[in-house]
Scaffold this active site. Structure first.
Site, PDB file in Angstrom:
ATOM      1  N   LYS A  60       0.842  -1.203   0.000  1.00 57.14           N
ATOM      2  CA  LYS A  60       0.000   0.000   0.000  1.00 57.14           C
ATOM      3  C   LYS A  60       0.873   1.247   0.000  1.00 57.14           C
ATOM      4  O   LYS A  60       0.596   2.222  -0.712  1.00 57.14           O
ATOM      5  CB  LYS A  60      -0.942  -0.028   1.225  1.00 57.14           C
ATOM      6  CG  LYS A  60      -2.034  -1.084   1.092  1.00 57.14           C
ATOM      7  CD  LYS A  60      -2.788  -1.389   2.377  1.00 57.14           C
ATOM      8  CE  LYS A  60      -3.736  -2.577   2.135  1.00 57.14           C
ATOM      9  NZ  LYS A  60      -4.445  -3.024   3.327  1.00 57.14           N
ATOM     10  N   GLN A 104      -4.770  -1.765   9.520  1.00 56.24           N
ATOM     11  CA  GLN A 104      -4.605  -3.085   8.910  1.00 56.24           C
ATOM     12  C   GLN A 104      -5.175  -4.173   9.824  1.00 56.24           C
ATOM     13  O   GLN A 104      -4.909  -4.190  11.028  1.00 56.24           O
ATOM     14  CB  GLN A 104      -3.111  -3.334   8.626  1.00 56.24           C
ATOM     15  CG  GLN A 104      -2.815  -4.599   7.842  1.00 56.24           C
ATOM     16  CD  GLN A 104      -3.383  -4.581   6.417  1.00 56.24           C
ATOM     17  OE1 GLN A 104      -3.488  -3.536   5.781  1.00 56.24           O
ATOM     18  NE2 GLN A 104      -3.745  -5.745   5.906  1.00 56.24           N
ATOM     19  N   ASP A 127     -11.201   2.292   3.664  1.00 62.57           N
ATOM     20  CA  ASP A 127     -11.360   0.835   3.608  1.00 62.57           C
ATOM     21  C   ASP A 127     -12.827   0.442   3.411  1.00 62.57           C
ATOM     22  O   ASP A 127     -13.115  -0.687   3.026  1.00 62.57           O
ATOM     23  CB  ASP A 127     -10.914   0.241   4.954  1.00 62.57           C
ATOM     24  CG  ASP A 127      -9.680  -0.627   4.850  1.00 62.57           C
ATOM     25  OD1 ASP A 127      -9.393  -1.120   3.746  1.00 62.57           O
ATOM     26  OD2 ASP A 127      -9.017  -0.809   5.878  1.00 62.57           O
TER      27      ASP A 127
HETATM   28  N1  GUN Z   1      -6.564  -7.240   5.943  1.00 63.67           N
HETATM   29  C1  GUN Z   1      -6.767  -7.989   4.826  1.00 63.67           C
HETATM   30  N2  GUN Z   1      -7.347  -7.235   3.864  1.00 63.67           N
HETATM   31  C2  GUN Z   1      -7.504  -5.999   4.379  1.00 63.67           C
HETATM   32  C3  GUN Z   1      -8.037  -4.790   3.863  1.00 63.67           C
HETATM   33  O1  GUN Z   1      -8.501  -4.694   2.714  1.00 63.67           O
HETATM   34  N3  GUN Z   1      -8.008  -3.722   4.709  1.00 63.67           N
HETATM   35  C4  GUN Z   1      -7.528  -3.810   5.985  1.00 63.67           C
HETATM   36  N4  GUN Z   1      -7.560  -2.708   6.742  1.00 63.67           N
HETATM   37  N5  GUN Z   1      -7.029  -4.921   6.489  1.00 63.67           N
HETATM   38  C5  GUN Z   1      -7.014  -6.005   5.689  1.00 63.67           C
END
Ligand code: GUN
Length: 297
Positions: A60, A104, A127
Site C-alpha cells: 500500500k 490493517q 477501507d
Molecule cells: N486485511 C486484509 N485485507 C484488508 C483490507 O482490505 N483492509 C484492511 N484494513 N485490512 C485487511
C-alpha cells in the site's frame, strides 16, 4: 497442465494491468488537487508483526508513492492497548491533512476490531469498513466501497463479464470480502450463494457457479471438481507455501475448465491496493469540494 501458453494467457484476468490503469486515471485527479495545494494523504496503522500484514502494508505504501499520495505509516508493537489505538485514531480523525485512515486487520486479540472500525471518521474510512459505509452498500450510496469486493467488480467490468442473472458463488463470508461482495453482486441482480465452513457440500454448489469467488485462505482448496466448464474463477486467497505465494485455487487443475481466472499473485491483490488509492483520492476530492459525495464513481 495442458493447453498452450497463449490459450492460458487469454484466460488470465490481469490484475496488474487494471490496477495500473486505475493508478493512471487517479493521477490526473491528483494533479488537479495538487494545483489547489492539496496533497492526498493516507495514514496506515499496523499493530504487531503479522507477516502477511507487513507485506500488505508495504504494498500500500509503495502504491501511494507511485501515485503521488502521501502515506504516513504508523507501526505499533503488539502490546499497544485498545485505548492507545483509539487515541491515535482520534488524532488522525482531527488532522485536516489526512484524507484516509486504514487500520490493517487482523488486530491483536485484545483489541476489539468493531470498536476500532467504528472510531474511524466515516468520511476518512477509505477501507469502507465503518458500519455507516457498510450499511450504505445496501442502498448503493456509500462514499467508500470495500477495496477487495470493489476491485473484483472492476475486474469483471474490465473484461465485460456480465453479472446480472448469473449464479455467483462466494466461498468465505468475511466482513472484508465475502459479505460485502455478496451484497454488491446482489445489487447488480446476480443470484448469489454465500458459503461458509459449515456449508454442506461446498463442491457441488461451487460446481454450479457461473462466477466462482473463493476467499478462504486455504491453499489449493479449489480443484477441477469445484468448477463448471466455462466458469469465471476469482481467487482472493493468498497463502505462502514454502516461500511461494499461492491462492485458494489449484490453477493447473482448473485452467482447462475456466473461461477466465485470476492468477495469484497478480490478480485480486493489485486491485485491492489500487482501489484503496482511488478511495483516498476520492476522499480528498470530496473534502476539497471538487467532488460531490453522491457522485460515486
Ligand atoms: N486485511 C486484509 N485485507 C484488508 C483490507 O482490505 N483492509 C484492511 N484494513 N485490512 C485487511
Amino acid at each position: 497442465m495442458t493447453g498452450n501458453n497463449s490459450d492460458i494467457q487469454k484466460k488470465l484476468i490481469d490484475g496488474r494491468l487494471i490496477a495500473s490503469e486505475i493508478e493512471l486515471s487517479i493521477s490526473e485527479k491528483i494533479v488537479e488537487l495538487k494545483n489547489k495545494g492539496i496533497v492526498p494523504s493516507i495514514a496506515v496503522i499496523l499493530v504487531g508483526e503479522n507477516p502477511a500484514s507487513v507485506v500488505y502494508v508495504r504494498n500500500k505504501e509503495r502504491a501511494a508513492q507511485r501515485c503521488g499520495i502521501l502515506s504516513k505509516k504508523d507501526i505499533y508493537p503488539e502490546s499497544l492497548t485498545e485505548k492507545e489505538l483509539l487515541n491515535k485514531i482520534e488524532e488522525l480523525n482531527n488532522d485536516p491533512l489526512i484524507h484516509g485512515i486504514l487500520v490493517q486487520l487482523p488486530l491483536p486479540s485484545h483489541i476489539d476490531e468493531k470498536k476500532i472500525m467504528e472510531a474511524i471518521n466515516p468520511a476518512k474510512d477509505v477501507d469502507g469498513f465503518h458500519p455507516l459505509n457498510v450499511g450504505k452498500i445496501f442502498t448503493e450510496n456509500a462514499s467508500f466501497y470495500p477495496c477487495t469486493p470493489y476491485g473484483i467488480l472492476k475486474m469483471l467490468d474490465y473484461y465485460d463479464i456480465p453479472v446480472k442473472g448469473k449464479n455467483c458463488v462466494i466461498i468465505g463470508q468475511s466482513n472484508i470480502v465475502g459479505k460485502p461482495l455478496a451484497v454488491m453482486l446482489m445489487n447488480r441482480l446476480a443470484t448469489v450463494s454465500s458459503l461458509n465452513i459449515f456449508t454442506k457440500d461446498v463442491k457441488s454448489i461451487a460446481a454450479g457457479a457461473d462466477i466462482l469467488i473463493s476467499a478462504t485462505g486455504k491453499a489449493h482448496l479449489i480443484d477441477e471438481n469445484y468448477v463448471k466448464d466455462g466458469a469465471v474463477v476469482i481467487d482472493v486467497g493468498i497463502s505462502n507455501i514454502g516461500g511461494k505465494l499461492c491462492g485458494d485455487v489449484n490453477f493447473e487443475r482448473v485452467i482447462n475448465k475456466v473461461s477466465k481466472i485470476t492468477p495469484v499473485p497478480g490478480g485480486v491483490g493489485p486491485l485491492t491496493v489500487a482501489v484503496l488509492m482511488e478511495n483516498t483520492v476520492k476522499s480528498a476530492l470530496i473534502k476539497s469540494g471538487i467532488k460531490n459525495k453522491r457522485n460515486k464513481k
